[in-house]
Enzyme design. Structure first.
Site, PDB file in Angstrom:
ATOM      1  N   GLY A 184       0.812  -1.207   0.000  1.00 53.26           N
ATOM      2  CA  GLY A 184       0.000   0.000   0.000  1.00 53.26           C
ATOM      3  C   GLY A 184       0.843   1.253   0.000  1.00 53.26           C
ATOM      4  N   THR A 186       3.020   4.646   1.412  1.00 51.70           N
ATOM      5  CA  THR A 186       4.098   4.881   2.352  1.00 51.70           C
ATOM      6  C   THR A 186       3.572   5.386   3.688  1.00 51.70           C
ATOM      7  OG1 THR A 186       5.691   5.335   0.591  1.00 51.70           O
ATOM      8  CG2 THR A 186       6.214   6.195   2.761  1.00 51.70           C
ATOM      9  N   VAL A 188       0.712   4.746   5.237  1.00 53.85           N
ATOM     10  CA  VAL A 188       0.201   3.626   6.028  1.00 53.85           C
ATOM     11  C   VAL A 188       1.345   2.695   6.421  1.00 53.85           C
ATOM     12  CG1 VAL A 188      -1.372   1.652   6.044  1.00 53.85           C
ATOM     13  CG2 VAL A 188      -2.064   3.794   4.946  1.00 53.85           C
ATOM     14  N   GLU A 206       5.666  -3.369   0.762  1.00 53.71           N
ATOM     15  CA  GLU A 206       5.676  -3.065  -0.667  1.00 53.71           C
ATOM     16  C   GLU A 206       4.865  -1.794  -0.836  1.00 53.71           C
ATOM     17  OE1 GLU A 206       7.583  -4.735  -2.492  1.00 53.71           O
ATOM     18  OE2 GLU A 206       7.970  -6.324  -1.046  1.00 53.71           O
ATOM     19  N   CYS A 234       1.439  -0.101  -8.670  1.00 54.81           N
ATOM     20  CA  CYS A 234       2.574   0.509  -7.979  1.00 54.81           C
ATOM     21  C   CYS A 234       3.813   0.584  -8.856  1.00 54.81           C
ATOM     22  CB  CYS A 234       2.875  -0.270  -6.699  1.00 54.81           C
ATOM     23  SG  CYS A 234       3.152  -2.040  -6.958  1.00 54.81           S
TER      24      CYS A 234
END
Length: 487
Positions: A184, A186, A188, A206, A234
């Protein structure tokens, strides 16, 4: 659709129950590992149409993109035949009579909601762990379907699904785990690291917040620059750095590709996914409409009711641009910056945080080597985009702000295990240990030095073995030449 959230009481029960199952050793039995991995395969294969439907409802994901990005990667990852095996290591200590081995022991996102949820789970199961899985609440149709199918296909005593929003995730993170795997943003990721630090829990992150550049020093360019999954991946390119002489042909190629794939009006095409939510649409549209610089030369159309943003190319973007360039766009908007010297492009990349992916388009080996040796990124793909993350023989992960740790294939198995050193001593050779015990003498020290320390001659040879071998070979040729001359 409303997400069917898990109650806080169920979370507490699941964590304590699954930990008990792990301690009892049930999840580490080989037959159960293989069986549950097979059941994941069956779950996806037998419900393939339902997953296509859920993915379409969540983000209008085209069937082919759902197959290549979610369904097939999970099915292929289930082909695991590499469970725990002891690895023998060669002892360096002269007194290590017996055997020395290393055992791998169990530890205890919405854009690809199936792949990113199930592939780490497959590795966790293969490693012998119990696991709690929390799908993203942003893709509620897929999350609810997983919650429905898990207890049907998998052993509910070892693997469970927890659904919910921020409050559920917070309650889950309050518990102690042996490893946390998260895909998810950065922001979080920082919260997860903070929660994990309280229990000294290792994490694999990741993170999506990584500005992945695409550098073009020469054609060709890929057609799928940012269009797959509506660029909500991403590893999708966040911006293009291209030599100024190639800007016009690049723009024309982009425009022609959009028309070829999606027609004159991409909004009417069934082959283009939509953004996942109104909130995400507003974020991308705001970045596009409130940019500090740049001209839209392709696309630019938006429709909030459909959460649609056309594939958009923005050129003449300033290196000082903040709105488009300081955050990940995570949508079908591609800024283009030009450069005159390759060194300037490399310097621009290095001013930013390390990206999850770096794409280099060049037919010049010298340029490729310069970029590779002068930059840092989680992964690199040359003359294509995004393809490397689907090659499961390669580890996949980020560096710095783009994450830590990795997974895919064997790397996933390694992520959810740790190396346990095991030495078995041969007691029949206990007499050798007298040199280790008091009273200490100079003779004992000499013996220990001889056994434990590398001799200077051996050390010198190891440092210069190549040169020594070359000189020995040349000497051999010289002697052979002299003998032949004497005949």
């Amino acid at each position: 659709m409303t997400l069917q959230a898990t109650s806080f009481e169920s979370i507490d029960d699941s964590v304590s129950f699954l930990r008990g199952q792990f301690i009892a050793g049930f999840s580490r039995e080989m037959c159960w590992r293989r069986l549950n991995i097979e059941r994941i395969h069956d779950m996806v294969k037998e419900n393939e149409e339902r997953f296509y439907e859920a993915l379409a409802k969540d983000m209008n994901k085209p069937r082919l993109e759902a197959f290549t990005g979610d369904i097939n990667p999970v099915l292929e990852e289930c082909n695991i035949d590499r469970l725990v095996k002891e690895r023998k290591v060669k002892a360096r200590n002269g007194f290590s009579s017996g055997t020395t081995t290393v055992r791998r022991e169990a530890l205890g996102a919405w854009n690809f909601p199936l792949q990113l949820t199930l592939i780490p789970l497959i590795g966790a199961i293969a490693a012998g762990n119990t696991a709690i899985v929390k799908p993203s609440e942003i893709a509620p149709h897929t999350a609810n379907l997983l919650a429905e199918l898990f207890p049907i296909y998998l052993d509910d005593a070892k693997y469970r699904v927890v659904n919910g929003g921020v409050d559920v995730a917070t309650a889950l993170l309050a518990h102690r785990f042996d490893h946390i795997f998260y895909t998810g943003s950065t922001n979080v990721g920082k919260i997860i690291m903070e929660a994990a630090a309280k229990h000294v829990t290792p994490v694999t992150l990741e993170l999506a917040l990584s500005l992945s550049p695409k550098m073009s020093t020469s054609p060709p360019w890929p057609n799928a620059l940012l269009l797959a999954n509506s660029s909500t991946a991403c590893v999708a390119p966040d911006y293009v750095l291209i030599h100024e002489s190639l800007l016009q042909p690049f723009t024309l190629a982009f425009q022609a590709t959009v028309k070829k794939w999606f027609g004159d009006n991409p909004k009417n095409s069934p082959h283009l996914a939509r953004l996942i939510s109104d909130r995400h649409f507003d974020h991308v549209a705001h970045m596009l409409n409130h940019r500090d610089s740049g001209d839209v030369v392709v696309g630019g159309d938006t429709d909030r009711a459909q959460r649609f943003i056309a594939p958009t190319l923005v050129v003449n973007v300033s290196p000082l641009e903040s709105t488009l360039m300081d955050d990940e766009i995570f949508g079908p908007v591609l800024p283009v910056l030009t450069y005159r010297k390759l060194e300037d492009a490399v310097a621009y990349i290095n001013k930013k945080t390390s990206p999850l992916a770096l794409y280099i388009f060049s037919n010049k080996k010298q340029d490729i080597d310069t970029i590779l040796s002068s930059t840092q990124s989680g992964g690199v793909l040359i003359n294509d985009t995004m393809l490397h993350q689907s090659e499961y023989a390669l580890p996949f992960g980020g560096v710095g702000h783009s994450g830590m740790g990795g997974y895919h294939g064997d790397k996933t198995f390694e992520t959810f295990t740790y190396e346990r050193a095991v030495m078995a001593k041969n007691l029949r050779l206990e007499a050798l240990n007298r040199f280790r015990y008091p009273p200490y003498t100079s003779g004992k020290q000499s013996v220990l030095r001889m056994v434990l320390s590398t001799h200077p001659i051996v050390y010198y040879y190891k440092l210069r073995r190549v040169g020594i071998k070359v000189n020995a070979f040349l000497l051999f040729l010289l002697i052979l030449f002299i003998r032949l001359r004497r005949r």
